[in-house]
Design a protein around this motif. Structure first.
Motif, PDB file in Angstrom:
ATOM      1  N   TRP A 114      13.413 -12.651   4.164  1.00 26.27           N
ATOM      2  CA  TRP A 114      12.523 -11.441   4.310  1.00 26.27           C
ATOM      3  C   TRP A 114      11.951 -10.822   2.962  1.00 26.27           C
ATOM      4  CZ3 TRP A 114      16.084  -7.650   7.519  1.00 26.27           C
ATOM      5  CH2 TRP A 114      16.552  -8.550   9.055  1.00 26.27           C
ATOM      6  N   GLY A 115      13.231 -11.650   2.153  1.00 32.17           N
ATOM      7  CA  GLY A 115      12.405 -11.091   0.358  1.00 32.17           C
ATOM      8  C   GLY A 115      11.165 -11.906  -0.084  1.00 32.17           C
ATOM      9  N   GLU A 116      11.444 -13.150   0.457  1.00 30.05           N
ATOM     10  CA  GLU A 116       9.330 -14.002  -0.092  1.00 30.05           C
ATOM     11  C   GLU A 116       8.381 -13.368   0.942  1.00 30.05           C
ATOM     12  OE1 GLU A 116      10.761 -17.796   1.856  1.00 30.05           O
ATOM     13  OE2 GLU A 116      12.739 -17.734   0.377  1.00 30.05           O
ATOM     14  N   ILE A 117       8.666 -13.069   2.111  1.00 27.70           N
ATOM     15  CA  ILE A 117       7.100 -12.269   3.130  1.00 27.70           C
ATOM     16  C   ILE A 117       7.199 -10.552   2.348  1.00 27.70           C
ATOM     17  CG2 ILE A 117       6.782 -11.100   4.836  1.00 27.70           C
ATOM     18  CD1 ILE A 117       8.091 -13.871   5.835  1.00 27.70           C
ATOM     19  N   LEU A 118       8.223  -9.579   2.019  1.00 24.46           N
ATOM     20  CA  LEU A 118       8.045  -8.037   1.914  1.00 24.46           C
ATOM     21  C   LEU A 118       8.635  -7.914  -0.009  1.00 24.46           C
ATOM     22  CD1 LEU A 118       9.848  -6.788   4.725  1.00 24.46           C
ATOM     23  CD2 LEU A 118       7.956  -6.778   4.601  1.00 24.46           C
ATOM     24  N   HIS A 119       7.388  -6.848  -0.417  1.00 21.44           N
ATOM     25  CA  HIS A 119       7.757  -6.927  -1.863  1.00 21.44           C
ATOM     26  C   HIS A 119       8.467  -6.051  -1.662  1.00 21.44           C
ATOM     27  CE1 HIS A 119       6.568  -4.936  -5.427  1.00 21.44           C
ATOM     28  NE2 HIS A 119       5.353  -5.896  -5.388  1.00 21.44           N
ATOM     29  N   LEU A 120       9.270  -6.350  -3.478  1.00 20.84           N
ATOM     30  CA  LEU A 120      10.338  -6.290  -3.207  1.00 20.84           C
ATOM     31  C   LEU A 120      10.698  -4.523  -3.401  1.00 20.84           C
ATOM     32  CD1 LEU A 120      13.643  -6.370  -4.805  1.00 20.84           C
ATOM     33  CD2 LEU A 120      11.948  -6.085  -7.114  1.00 20.84           C
ATOM     34  N   SER A 121       9.297  -3.855  -3.487  1.00 26.86           N
ATOM     35  CA  SER A 121       9.629  -1.947  -3.343  1.00 26.86           C
ATOM     36  C   SER A 121       9.442  -1.818  -1.764  1.00 26.86           C
ATOM     37  CB  SER A 121       9.096  -1.133  -4.834  1.00 26.86           C
ATOM     38  OG  SER A 121       7.270  -1.844  -3.975  1.00 26.86           O
ATOM     39  N   GLU A 122       9.141  -2.146  -1.403  1.00 26.68           N
ATOM     40  CA  GLU A 122       9.331  -2.203   0.168  1.00 26.68           C
ATOM     41  C   GLU A 122      10.367  -3.276   1.119  1.00 26.68           C
ATOM     42  OE1 GLU A 122       5.393  -3.535   2.604  1.00 26.68           O
ATOM     43  OE2 GLU A 122       5.423  -5.326   1.222  1.00 26.68           O
ATOM     44  N   LEU A 123      11.054  -4.008   0.235  1.00 28.41           N
ATOM     45  CA  LEU A 123      11.935  -4.774   1.029  1.00 28.41           C
ATOM     46  C   LEU A 123      13.536  -3.729   1.759  1.00 28.41           C
ATOM     47  CD1 LEU A 123      13.583  -7.287   1.694  1.00 28.41           C
ATOM     48  CD2 LEU A 123      14.374  -7.781  -0.315  1.00 28.41           C
ATOM     49  N   LYS A 139       0.915  -0.994   0.290  1.00 25.94           N
ATOM     50  CA  LYS A 139      -0.150  -0.385   0.246  1.00 25.94           C
ATOM     51  C   LYS A 139       0.742   1.231   0.176  1.00 25.94           C
ATOM     52  CE  LYS A 139      -3.699  -2.581   2.694  1.00 25.94           C
ATOM     53  NZ  LYS A 139      -3.798  -2.937   3.275  1.00 25.94           N
ATOM     54  N   SER A 140       1.996   1.353   0.749  1.00 32.51           N
ATOM     55  CA  SER A 140       2.772   2.311   0.660  1.00 32.51           C
ATOM     56  C   SER A 140       4.479   1.884   1.195  1.00 32.51           C
ATOM     57  CB  SER A 140       2.152   3.078   1.789  1.00 32.51           C
ATOM     58  OG  SER A 140       3.076   4.736   1.656  1.00 32.51           O
TER      59      SER A 140
END
Length: 182
Positions: free
Chosen positions: A155-164, A29-30
């Motif tokens: 973490w990269g499997e859970i968080l979107h690339l743009s929020e990683l 979302k942000s």
């Protein structure tokens, strides 16, 4: 997409894999600093990190005094045990990383390593003999730093690339502050 050392098929496979993973995670979302601090996924990962780093740091820093008290050994022999624990931990980290890479489920691996570490800590608390204390400590050493590796690399499997990037910074910041307070 522009490197010369990958074939066109390899580049296409990587693009497809990244697109598939991004679709599974979904758009955030942000993705600013404040949004990351209220992101449920970031907070859960940070809480896990606080507990893991807090327990690990506490036991690692108190290990020599704890081992002296529980085994009756002198500081030199306890130093050897702690050193061997570090070597076992480094080997376990490499083996666990290889296993997680080959099998792909980092969080399940971290879960089982956490169970082993919890049993080791419980054993340290109630161990009836110095040999069991040493075995429990070496088991703790094998898992303590190993658990953080699959969790952080997942973490990269859970968080979107743009929020990683911002999410990782938030997780690390919260973990550092929380474990310091522990």
């Amino acid at each position: 997409a522009t490197v010369a050392w990958l074939t066109n098929d390899e580049k296409a496979w990587i693009d497809a894999k990244l697109a598939h993973e991004a679709a599974l995670i979904g758009e955030p979302k942000s993705h600013n600093v404040l949004a990351s601090l209220v992101n449920r996924k970031v907070l859960l990962l940070a809480a896990t990190g606080i507990l893991l780093i807090g327990v690990t740091t506490t036991v690692v820093l108190s290990a020599p005094l704890m081992l002296i008290a529980l085994t009756g050994l002198d500081a030199q022999h306890v130093g050897y045990i702690v050193g061997v624990g570090g070597i076992i931990g480094a080997i376990a980290m490499l083996l666990a990383g290889d296993y997680a890479d080959r099998h792909g489920d980092r969080f399940l691996n971290a879960f089982w390593l956490t169970i082993v570490m919890a049993v080791a800590l419980l054993t340290l608390a109630i161990a009836p003999s110095p040999l069991i204390v040493i075995a429990a400590y070496l088991t703790f050493a094998a898992t303590a730093f190993t658990i953080a590796m699959p969790v952080a690399s997942g973490w990269g499997e859970i968080l979107h690339l743009s929020e990683l990037a911002v999410g990782s910074a938030a997780i690390n910041s919260v973990c550092g502050i929380g474990s310091f307070l522990m």
